[in-house]
Design a protein around this motif. Structure first.
Motif, mmCIF file in Angstrom:
data_model
loop_
_atom_site.group_PDB
_atom_site.id
_atom_site.type_symbol
_atom_site.label_atom_id
_atom_site.label_comp_id
_atom_site.label_asym_id
_atom_site.label_seq_id
_atom_site.Cartn_x
_atom_site.Cartn_y
_atom_site.Cartn_z
ATOM 1 N N ASP A 22 0.848 -1.181 0.000
ATOM 2 C CA ASP A 22 0.000 0.000 0.000
ATOM 3 C C ASP A 22 0.893 1.245 0.000
ATOM 4 O O ASP A 22 1.531 1.555 1.008
ATOM 5 C CB ASP A 22 -0.873 -0.047 1.255
ATOM 6 C CG ASP A 22 -1.629 1.236 1.450
ATOM 7 O OD1 ASP A 22 -2.037 1.810 0.434
ATOM 8 O OD2 ASP A 22 -1.792 1.648 2.611
ATOM 9 N N ASN A 23 0.998 1.908 -1.139
ATOM 10 C CA ASN A 23 1.843 3.108 -1.154
ATOM 11 C C ASN A 23 0.993 4.368 -1.028
ATOM 12 O O ASN A 23 0.208 4.708 -1.896
ATOM 13 C CB ASN A 23 2.763 3.170 -2.385
ATOM 14 C CG ASN A 23 2.184 2.407 -3.540
ATOM 15 O OD1 ASN A 23 1.062 1.910 -3.477
ATOM 16 N ND2 ASN A 23 2.915 2.326 -4.620
ATOM 17 N N GLU A 24 1.213 5.004 0.068
ATOM 18 C CA GLU A 24 0.377 6.127 0.477
ATOM 19 C C GLU A 24 0.572 7.340 -0.420
ATOM 20 O O GLU A 24 -0.372 8.046 -0.748
ATOM 21 C CB GLU A 24 0.731 6.479 1.923
ATOM 22 C CG GLU A 24 -0.370 7.171 2.662
ATOM 23 C CD GLU A 24 -0.136 7.096 4.168
ATOM 24 O OE1 GLU A 24 -0.695 7.919 4.866
ATOM 25 O OE2 GLU A 24 0.615 6.212 4.607
ATOM 26 N N ASP A 70 -1.064 7.630 -4.585
ATOM 27 C CA ASP A 70 -2.396 8.003 -5.024
ATOM 28 C C ASP A 70 -2.762 9.444 -4.636
ATOM 29 O O ASP A 70 -3.736 10.001 -5.127
ATOM 30 C CB ASP A 70 -3.447 7.007 -4.526
ATOM 31 C CG ASP A 70 -3.321 6.727 -3.055
ATOM 32 O OD1 ASP A 70 -3.872 5.740 -2.603
ATOM 33 O OD2 ASP A 70 -2.643 7.512 -2.364
ATOM 34 N N ARG A 102 -2.815 11.809 -8.877
ATOM 35 C CA ARG A 102 -4.179 11.994 -9.355
ATOM 36 C C ARG A 102 -4.335 13.321 -10.090
ATOM 37 O O ARG A 102 -3.780 14.333 -9.710
ATOM 38 C CB ARG A 102 -5.136 11.958 -8.167
ATOM 39 C CG ARG A 102 -6.033 10.751 -8.245
ATOM 40 C CD ARG A 102 -7.037 10.840 -7.165
ATOM 41 N NE ARG A 102 -6.981 9.671 -6.321
ATOM 42 C CZ ARG A 102 -7.610 9.586 -5.158
ATOM 43 N NH1 ARG A 102 -8.291 10.617 -4.699
ATOM 44 N NH2 ARG A 102 -7.530 8.501 -4.449
ATOM 45 N N ASN A 137 -12.055 11.095 -9.639
ATOM 46 C CA ASN A 137 -12.150 9.855 -8.886
ATOM 47 C C ASN A 137 -12.042 8.675 -9.830
ATOM 48 O O ASN A 137 -12.968 8.355 -10.560
ATOM 49 C CB ASN A 137 -13.491 9.833 -8.150
ATOM 50 C CG ASN A 137 -13.405 9.010 -6.893
ATOM 51 O OD1 ASN A 137 -12.449 8.281 -6.688
ATOM 52 N ND2 ASN A 137 -14.416 9.132 -6.052
ATOM 53 N N GLN A 138 -10.877 8.045 -9.827
ATOM 54 C CA GLN A 138 -10.674 6.930 -10.745
ATOM 55 C C GLN A 138 -11.559 5.740 -10.362
ATOM 56 O O GLN A 138 -11.773 5.502 -9.181
ATOM 57 C CB GLN A 138 -9.206 6.503 -10.741
ATOM 58 C CG GLN A 138 -8.484 6.855 -12.016
ATOM 59 C CD GLN A 138 -7.407 7.894 -11.773
ATOM 60 O OE1 GLN A 138 -6.790 7.897 -10.729
ATOM 61 N NE2 GLN A 138 -7.192 8.760 -12.734
ATOM 62 N N ASP A 153 -12.691 2.123 -9.428
ATOM 63 C CA ASP A 153 -11.997 1.151 -8.584
ATOM 64 C C ASP A 153 -11.293 0.104 -9.425
ATOM 65 O O ASP A 153 -11.885 -0.486 -10.312
ATOM 66 C CB ASP A 153 -12.994 0.460 -7.659
ATOM 67 C CG ASP A 153 -13.367 1.347 -6.502
ATOM 68 O OD1 ASP A 153 -14.157 0.903 -5.684
ATOM 69 O OD2 ASP A 153 -12.865 2.489 -6.435
ATOM 70 N N LYS A 156 -8.517 -2.920 -5.555
ATOM 71 C CA LYS A 156 -9.197 -2.019 -4.627
ATOM 72 C C LYS A 156 -10.537 -2.627 -4.218
ATOM 73 O O LYS A 156 -10.957 -2.543 -3.078
ATOM 74 C CB LYS A 156 -9.437 -0.655 -5.293
ATOM 75 C CG LYS A 156 -8.180 0.119 -5.557
ATOM 76 C CD LYS A 156 -7.690 0.805 -4.291
ATOM 77 C CE LYS A 156 -6.402 1.546 -4.596
ATOM 78 N NZ LYS A 156 -5.706 1.963 -3.406
ATOM 79 N N SER A 172 1.610 -1.222 6.701
ATOM 80 C CA SER A 172 0.454 -0.447 6.279
ATOM 81 C C SER A 172 -0.351 -1.217 5.234
ATOM 82 O O SER A 172 0.202 -1.778 4.306
ATOM 83 C CB SER A 172 0.935 0.881 5.711
ATOM 84 O OG SER A 172 -0.156 1.673 5.372
ATOM 85 N N TYR A 173 -1.657 -1.243 5.413
ATOM 86 C CA TYR A 173 -2.533 -1.925 4.468
ATOM 87 C C TYR A 173 -3.733 -1.045 4.146
ATOM 88 O O TYR A 173 -3.996 -0.067 4.856
ATOM 89 C CB TYR A 173 -3.032 -3.254 5.036
ATOM 90 C CG TYR A 173 -1.939 -4.269 5.239
ATOM 91 C CD1 TYR A 173 -1.439 -4.985 4.168
ATOM 92 C CD2 TYR A 173 -1.409 -4.495 6.498
ATOM 93 C CE1 TYR A 173 -0.433 -5.908 4.346
ATOM 94 C CE2 TYR A 173 -0.406 -5.420 6.681
ATOM 95 C CZ TYR A 173 0.076 -6.128 5.598
ATOM 96 O OH TYR A 173 1.072 -7.048 5.774
ATOM 97 N N ARG A 218 -5.723 1.537 6.406
ATOM 98 C CA ARG A 218 -6.389 2.746 5.943
ATOM 99 C C ARG A 218 -7.493 2.403 4.955
ATOM 100 O O ARG A 218 -7.629 1.273 4.526
ATOM 101 C CB ARG A 218 -5.384 3.673 5.257
ATOM 102 C CG ARG A 218 -4.170 3.996 6.114
ATOM 103 C CD ARG A 218 -3.185 4.846 5.379
ATOM 104 N NE ARG A 218 -2.830 4.277 4.092
ATOM 105 C CZ ARG A 218 -3.144 4.814 2.929
ATOM 106 N NH1 ARG A 218 -3.825 5.943 2.865
ATOM 107 N NH2 ARG A 218 -2.778 4.230 1.805
ATOM 108 N N ARG A 272 -14.830 4.289 0.099
ATOM 109 C CA ARG A 272 -15.643 4.757 -1.026
ATOM 110 C C ARG A 272 -17.118 4.383 -0.888
ATOM 111 O O ARG A 272 -17.897 4.601 -1.785
ATOM 112 C CB ARG A 272 -15.103 4.137 -2.318
ATOM 113 C CG ARG A 272 -13.648 4.478 -2.589
ATOM 114 C CD ARG A 272 -13.546 5.488 -3.711
ATOM 115 N NE ARG A 272 -12.169 5.919 -3.883
ATOM 116 C CZ ARG A 272 -11.396 5.501 -4.873
ATOM 117 N NH1 ARG A 272 -11.870 4.664 -5.753
ATOM 118 N NH2 ARG A 272 -10.174 5.941 -4.989
#
Lengths: 151, 373
Positions: A84-86, A89, A93, A103-104, A106, A110, B9-10, B33, B38
């Protein structure tokens, strides 16, 4: 002047080709004869066309080997890194007019990320357990089935 | 903060339990997180909040931070404490949801865990208490977790949506786990089952038994399906019925399948005959998958192998479930353990589908908080 020379060269090539072909055919015939002779030998010793019988079995084995290799489980499990790379994203964007973010839709992962947390392994394609051959596929899992020689 | 740097982190609410369980065992904090970020109704659900409360009860010194919308969770694990605990589980999920994680954690407590769980004992989503009792407990015994105090008792049955069931789970603690070598699943010698009915006619259970037997009798004669009709306060708050089947092999492997009726007011009524037949077919599917561990307990077996002594453990499994595959990835990130995975084709034998042989060397996890007596 050039035309006749081409023709003549063609004529020259013609017989050569012919000779080559005939020699080829002769060779083939010879090989076949040799082969027949070999066959006759093998008939006497270990049965006819043994290599041909092997062929279908070998092909089946090769196919199975390929089938097994196809889902390389280790690669499937450990190969893809789903971290998960914070930062990504938030920065990459697009912004519309500096105010709204696009808003791409999903992505598949995801969607998976928010699905049901359940350890049950559901059967997706159930067998038809009324069929005799399907029932036979697990016969030896039971004590009533066939046992290995060493037990 | 120093610990923050080590945290994993997930994103998303899926696999929440295994992340929190592995975090607790490894001591690494975890940050999750975008939990349903959504969706119209974002954040953690009641059943997940209940799970986090349960973790808080059995540990000492855990730090849990949840943001206002519930979409982000930070969990810094404390020490596993155990002792006598009571917990009201959410009725949105079965007790199995909570129990599965407790089975992973219970052997590593400071004091032996004795916990009373209240909620839904049997539903259509999670493994029921009956199945866990019949499959997971024998599996734990293989790792040397055994003793008189090791039991799972169903005091009251509760079906969704009302719940009202109650189970008692007690588990001894162990300092180290034994490595296992489960490579021969053996042959199925008997099939046992439990047909239960609550707040409906007791005849329902008998009808289930007859239909399930009609299919399984073609394979093996040794079948016994108990009927369990609980009455009064022991029958929970909602009507329902169901069946769980367990096939036992000569080498002590237990394969299971189960089905439950639709919850009251949801979906069409299910005929007990159909339920019995379908459940029997599910058991045949499970036998086709095969292996030495039931598909539900794959991840439990792999976890205990990872935590075993520094010795080689081997287990033969059926096809890996998506949950197990994700669990293997998590084992790698929390414990740096990668399994050796070999596909074993079934070949000419009439023993169902292809199997997978999983091999690893345990990390030599030892329960340091266990008190010496």
């Amino acid at each position: 002047l050039s035309k006749p020379s081409q023709v003549s060269s063609g004529q020259k090539l013609g017989p050569q080709n012919f000779i080559d072909e005939t020699s080829d055919i002769e060779n083939l015939l010879k090989e076949e004869e040799d082969y027949k002779e070999e066959n006759n030998d093998s008939k006497e010793t270990s049965g006819a066309l043994k290599w041909k019988e092997d062929l279908s079995r070998k092909a089946a084995e090769a196919f199975l080997r390929q089938q097994q290799a196809a889902p390389n489980l280790r690669k499937l499990i450990y190969g893809t890194v789903t971290e998960d790379n914070e930062e990504e994203d938030d920065d990459t964007r697009e912004e519309l007019g500096g105010l709204f973010r696009v808003n791409q839709p999903d992505r598949e992962c995801k969607h998976k990320a928010d699905s049901l947390d359940c350890s049950r392994f559901l059967v997706e394609a159930p067998h038809d357990w009324d069929l005799e051959e399907v029932m036979n596929s697990i016969r030896d899992c039971f004590v009533t089935g066939k046992w290995e020689d060493d037990k | 903060m120093a610990t923050q740097a080590h945290s994993l982190s997930y994103a998303g609410c899926n696999f929440l339990r295994q992340r929190l369980v592995l975090s607790t065992l490894s001591g690494r904090p975890v940050k999750i997180r975008k939990i349903r970020a959504r969706e119209d109704n974002p954040g953690l659900r009641d059943f997940e909040a209940s799970f986090i409360r349960l973790l808080d009860k059995i540990t000492n010194g855990s730090r849990i931070e949840i943001n206002q919308t519930g979409t982000t969770l930070y969990y810094q694990p404390g020490l596993l404490y155990g002792g006598s605990v009571e917990h009201d589980c959410s009725v949105l999920r079965g007790i199995g949801y909570y129990l599965e994680s407790l089975l992973c954690l219970a052997p590593f407590m400071k004091h032996p865990l004795k916990i009373v769980l209240r909620g839904v004992t049997n539903d259509q989503v999670d493994p029921s208490v009956d199945v866990l009792k019949a499959t997971a407990l024998p599996l734990l015994k293989q790792f040397g977790i055994d003793g008189e105090s090791f039991e799972l008792k169903i005091v009251r049955r509760g079906m969704p949506p009302g719940g009202g069931g109650e189970v008692v789970f007690s588990c001894p603690v162990r300092k180290v786990l034994k490595p296992i070598q489960l490579t021969d699943p053996g042959k199925i010698k008997r099939i046992r089952g439990m047909a239960y009915s609550v707040r409906v006619s007791p005849q329902m259970a008998n009808r289930i038994v007859d239909s399930a037997r009609s299919i399984l009798n073609k394979f093996i004669p040794d079948i016994y399906i108990y009927t369990d009709h609980m009455k009064g306060v022991n029958s929970g708050k909602s009507p329902g019925f169901g069946l769980s089947l367990v096939a036992e092999t000569t080498s002590g492997t237990f394969l299971s399948a189960e089905l439950a009726s639709n919850p009251q007011g949801q979906g069409a009524a299910v005929l007990p005959e159909d339920l019995g037949r379908n459940c029997a077919r599910l058991l045949l599917e499970e036998i086709y998958r095969g292996g030495c561990v039931d598909s539900t307990n794959q991840s439990l077996a792999l976890l205990l192998m990872t935590l075993g002594q520094q010795d080689v453990s081997k287990v033969l499994l059926g096809p890996l479930s998506p949950y197990t595959i994700e669990f293997l990835r998590h084992l790698k990130s929390f414990f740096q353990i990668m399994f050796k995975i070999e596909t074993k084709p079934c070949g000419e034998e009439l023993k169902g589908g292809d199997k997978v042989l999983m091999t690893c060397v345990g990390i030599g996890f030892s329960n340091l908080s266990k008190t010496l007596k």
